[in-house]
Design a protein around this motif. Structure first.
Motif, PDB file in Angstrom:
ATOM      1  N   GLY A  64       0.815  -1.214   0.000  1.00 14.12           N
ATOM      2  CA  GLY A  64       0.000   0.000   0.000  1.00 14.12           C
ATOM      3  C   GLY A  64       0.845   1.260   0.000  1.00 14.12           C
ATOM      4  O   GLY A  64       0.512   2.247  -0.668  1.00 14.12           O
ATOM      5  N   MET A  67       2.092   1.758  -3.490  1.00 20.12           N
ATOM      6  CA  MET A  67       1.020   2.272  -4.355  1.00 20.12           C
ATOM      7  C   MET A  67       0.758   3.745  -4.076  1.00 20.12           C
ATOM      8  O   MET A  67       0.603   4.546  -5.002  1.00 20.12           O
ATOM      9  N   ARG A  93      -4.985  -0.639  -4.214  1.00 17.08           N
ATOM     10  CA  ARG A  93      -4.679  -0.046  -2.897  1.00 17.08           C
ATOM     11  C   ARG A  93      -5.879  -0.176  -1.965  1.00 17.08           C
ATOM     12  O   ARG A  93      -5.746  -0.547  -0.796  1.00 17.08           O
ATOM     13  N   ASP A  97      -6.168  -2.471   1.492  1.00 22.76           N
ATOM     14  CA  ASP A  97      -6.570  -1.868   2.762  1.00 22.76           C
ATOM     15  C   ASP A  97      -7.696  -2.678   3.397  1.00 22.76           C
ATOM     16  O   ASP A  97      -7.753  -2.841   4.605  1.00 22.76           O
TER      17      ASP A  97
END
Length: 152
Positions: A64, A67, A93, A97
């Protein structure tokens, strides 16, 4: 089913003790057997997509961050080649998450966006390339397989 295996493709139920082999289950060509939190499941993998199976929960935040950096830099320099790649990066992303554990089934476009993001982060912050080498190798191998599948 437990992810404790006696030998490859041999699973034992934690509750009743019954055993099953991976070959016993009828799965299609676009499906894979995976163990998620101790439960044997069939995962659908569309043609050209690849499965990334994280071994640690830290992988999702690590990816993440790559990204996020690549998306932030994309406005200054073209990290992603077009709108589809930017959307894939944003979607990936968000997905990471939401699901830190995986496994993640990634399309060729998502794998391309992810490897571009990793390359950008490794260039800007070279120390990050040493943080998760096994994961980086798995993703790059999946990306190469995906590209071979597309060209075939």
């Amino acid at each position: 089913m437990s992810d404790t295996q006696v030998r490859p493709d041999f699973y034992t139920c934690q509750y009743c003790g019954s055993r099953i082999t991976g070959t016993t289950l009828a799965i299609e060509d676009d499906e894979r057997l995976v163990v998620i939190e101790g439960i044997l499941q069939i995962l659908a993998v569309p043609d050209g997509h690849q499965v990334i199976t994280p071994e640690r929960r830290c992988y999702a935040p690590h990816l993440g961050a790559s990204m996020a950096l690549a998306l932030r830099l994309n406005g200054v320099r073209a990290v992603f080649p077009g709108t589809e790649a930017v959307k894939a990066a944003e979607g990936l992303r968000t997905a990471q998450d939401a699901d830190e554990r995986g496994p993640w089934v990634l399309s060729p476009v998502q794998l391309d966006a992810l490897t571009r993001a990793m390359d950008v982060r490794n260039t800007v912050l070279p120390s990050t390339s040493r943080q998760q080498p096994a994961l980086a190798t798995e993703i790059r191998d999946a990306h190469a397989r995906s590209r071979r599948t597309q060209s075939a």
